[in-house]
Write a protein that holds these residues in place. Sequence first.
Motif, PDB file in Angstrom:
ATOM      1  N   CYS A  96       0.845  -1.195   0.000  1.00 64.19           N
ATOM      2  CA  CYS A  96       0.000   0.000   0.000  1.00 64.19           C
ATOM      3  C   CYS A  96       0.883   1.248   0.000  1.00 64.19           C
ATOM      4  O   CYS A  96       1.498   1.571   1.021  1.00 64.19           O
ATOM      5  CB  CYS A  96      -0.919   0.003   1.219  1.00 64.19           C
ATOM      6  N   PRO A  97       0.987   1.964  -1.120  1.00 62.36           N
ATOM      7  CA  PRO A  97       1.869   3.141  -1.213  1.00 62.36           C
ATOM      8  C   PRO A  97       1.502   4.251  -0.225  1.00 62.36           C
ATOM      9  O   PRO A  97       0.324   4.489   0.050  1.00 62.36           O
ATOM     10  CB  PRO A  97       1.686   3.606  -2.655  1.00 62.36           C
ATOM     11  N   HIS A  98       2.543   4.911   0.283  1.00 62.83           N
ATOM     12  CA  HIS A  98       2.428   6.065   1.177  1.00 62.83           C
ATOM     13  C   HIS A  98       3.091   7.233   0.451  1.00 62.83           C
ATOM     14  O   HIS A  98       4.265   7.156   0.072  1.00 62.83           O
ATOM     15  CB  HIS A  98       3.138   5.772   2.499  1.00 62.83           C
ATOM     16  N   ILE A  99       2.329   8.331   0.227  1.00 63.96           N
ATOM     17  CA  ILE A  99       2.827   9.451  -0.571  1.00 63.96           C
ATOM     18  C   ILE A  99       2.721  10.728   0.244  1.00 63.96           C
ATOM     19  O   ILE A  99       1.659  11.023   0.803  1.00 63.96           O
ATOM     20  CB  ILE A  99       2.035   9.600  -1.888  1.00 63.96           C
ATOM     21  N   GLU A 100       3.847  11.481   0.332  1.00 61.53           N
ATOM     22  CA  GLU A 100       3.870  12.751   1.061  1.00 61.53           C
ATOM     23  C   GLU A 100       4.144  13.893   0.093  1.00 61.53           C
ATOM     24  O   GLU A 100       5.064  13.804  -0.734  1.00 61.53           O
ATOM     25  CB  GLU A 100       4.948  12.721   2.150  1.00 61.53           C
ATOM     26  N   PHE A 101       3.367  14.979   0.222  1.00 57.34           N
ATOM     27  CA  PHE A 101       3.507  16.150  -0.641  1.00 57.34           C
ATOM     28  C   PHE A 101       3.880  17.362   0.209  1.00 57.34           C
ATOM     29  O   PHE A 101       3.228  17.647   1.211  1.00 57.34           O
ATOM     30  CB  PHE A 101       2.184  16.444  -1.368  1.00 57.34           C
ATOM     31  N   GLU A 102       4.885  18.092  -0.237  1.00 54.98           N
ATOM     32  CA  GLU A 102       5.227  19.351   0.423  1.00 54.98           C
ATOM     33  C   GLU A 102       4.396  20.506  -0.115  1.00 54.98           C
ATOM     34  O   GLU A 102       4.099  21.454   0.603  1.00 54.98           O
ATOM     35  CB  GLU A 102       6.724  19.668   0.224  1.00 54.98           C
ATOM     36  N   LYS A 103       4.045  20.426  -1.369  1.00 50.14           N
ATOM     37  CA  LYS A 103       3.316  21.516  -2.006  1.00 50.14           C
ATOM     38  C   LYS A 103       1.922  21.047  -2.396  1.00 50.14           C
ATOM     39  O   LYS A 103       1.747  19.961  -2.953  1.00 50.14           O
ATOM     40  CB  LYS A 103       4.068  22.002  -3.251  1.00 50.14           C
ATOM     41  N   GLU A 104       0.946  21.903  -2.152  1.00 48.14           N
ATOM     42  CA  GLU A 104      -0.430  21.581  -2.487  1.00 48.14           C
ATOM     43  C   GLU A 104      -0.617  21.426  -3.991  1.00 48.14           C
ATOM     44  O   GLU A 104      -1.392  20.587  -4.450  1.00 48.14           O
ATOM     45  CB  GLU A 104      -1.367  22.669  -1.951  1.00 48.14           C
ATOM     46  N   ILE A 214      -2.670   4.966   0.192  1.00 44.22           N
ATOM     47  CA  ILE A 214      -3.490   4.125  -0.683  1.00 44.22           C
ATOM     48  C   ILE A 214      -3.812   2.844   0.073  1.00 44.22           C
ATOM     49  O   ILE A 214      -2.921   2.061   0.408  1.00 44.22           O
ATOM     50  CB  ILE A 214      -2.762   3.842  -2.006  1.00 44.22           C
ATOM     51  N   SER A 215      -5.084   2.647   0.362  1.00 49.12           N
ATOM     52  CA  SER A 215      -5.504   1.510   1.193  1.00 49.12           C
ATOM     53  C   SER A 215      -5.746   0.251   0.381  1.00 49.12           C
ATOM     54  O   SER A 215      -5.858  -0.847   0.938  1.00 49.12           O
ATOM     55  CB  SER A 215      -6.778   1.881   1.972  1.00 49.12           C
ATOM     56  N   GLN A 216      -5.830   0.403  -0.903  1.00 49.25           N
ATOM     57  CA  GLN A 216      -6.044  -0.751  -1.779  1.00 49.25           C
ATOM     58  C   GLN A 216      -4.690  -1.372  -2.134  1.00 49.25           C
ATOM     59  O   GLN A 216      -3.745  -0.675  -2.493  1.00 49.25           O
ATOM     60  CB  GLN A 216      -6.759  -0.294  -3.050  1.00 49.25           C
ATOM     61  N   GLY A 217      -4.572  -2.678  -2.008  1.00 49.40           N
ATOM     62  CA  GLY A 217      -3.313  -3.354  -2.316  1.00 49.40           C
ATOM     63  C   GLY A 217      -2.921  -3.215  -3.770  1.00 49.40           C
ATOM     64  O   GLY A 217      -3.732  -3.430  -4.679  1.00 49.40           O
ATOM     65  N   ILE A 218      -1.652  -2.827  -4.017  1.00 52.33           N
ATOM     66  CA  ILE A 218      -1.124  -2.649  -5.377  1.00 52.33           C
ATOM     67  C   ILE A 218       0.053  -3.608  -5.559  1.00 52.33           C
ATOM     68  O   ILE A 218       0.877  -3.768  -4.654  1.00 52.33           O
ATOM     69  CB  ILE A 218      -0.642  -1.200  -5.605  1.00 52.33           C
ATOM     70  N   ASN A 219       0.157  -4.233  -6.737  1.00 53.36           N
ATOM     71  CA  ASN A 219       1.336  -5.075  -6.974  1.00 53.36           C
ATOM     72  C   ASN A 219       2.422  -4.282  -7.687  1.00 53.36           C
ATOM     73  O   ASN A 219       2.207  -3.156  -8.146  1.00 53.36           O
ATOM     74  CB  ASN A 219       0.981  -6.360  -7.735  1.00 53.36           C
TER      75      ASN A 219
END
Length: 244
Positions: A96-104, A214-219
Amino acid sequence: MGEPSMKWLFLLLVISNLGVFGWFNLVAVNKEAAAEPVYAPPVSQKILTLSEVPKVVKKPEPTVKEIEFKAVEEELREITEAFEQLSSIDADQMFCPHIEFEKEQDKRAFLPQIDALGWQYVESKMEGQRQKFWLYISAPDTREQANRIVRALKVRSVDSFIINRGEMKNRISLGLYSVALTAEKERLRISDLSGFDVRVFPHLRKVPLSVIEISQGINESEWKKFISQINFGKMMIKLEKNPC
């Protein structure tokens, strides 16, 4: 011949026999002593003269380049092994990917791509530390000198301002950058343009972040296909492949 004469003759014969017997014993002992080797080497060992002694060839010491080459070779071997281990990961393994954004604006450009795929996600806010690179010119002796530097920079279309507080008072700030390469290019550009000694101060700074989980499992194959379609450019984002 009288009886006394016979006694003396018999005595002389006994003494002579004793002398002969002692002599043969002494000769035999001397022969044995002479035959015994004293500090002699074994028969099978050859005694070499100085000219016959084989020369000992010393193994040459490795050169600096040979040592460095061996170190690089070892490092490449370790990298190859690590790559083989990564390649052996199952392509169908879910995460499950974790994505961080500094800019809106980065988040607004990114989310439509996720929405188009129909992936489920959760959005939140957090604060995190990020590497920043501050460009500045050291503080001159007086405030008037600092003002003259700012005016000279303005003539050359370089934005700047004077810091008014603390230990950094009268320093001239030239901006904050998130990418080291960009900061270094700007440092060289402003320095060449103005003639001032421009410096870079790298440091960690707390910044607000927008987070997408992203809560959905991705391969793996789906994820690689997704990121290959994104034009990251100057996006300030952080991607992590967390287990679901």
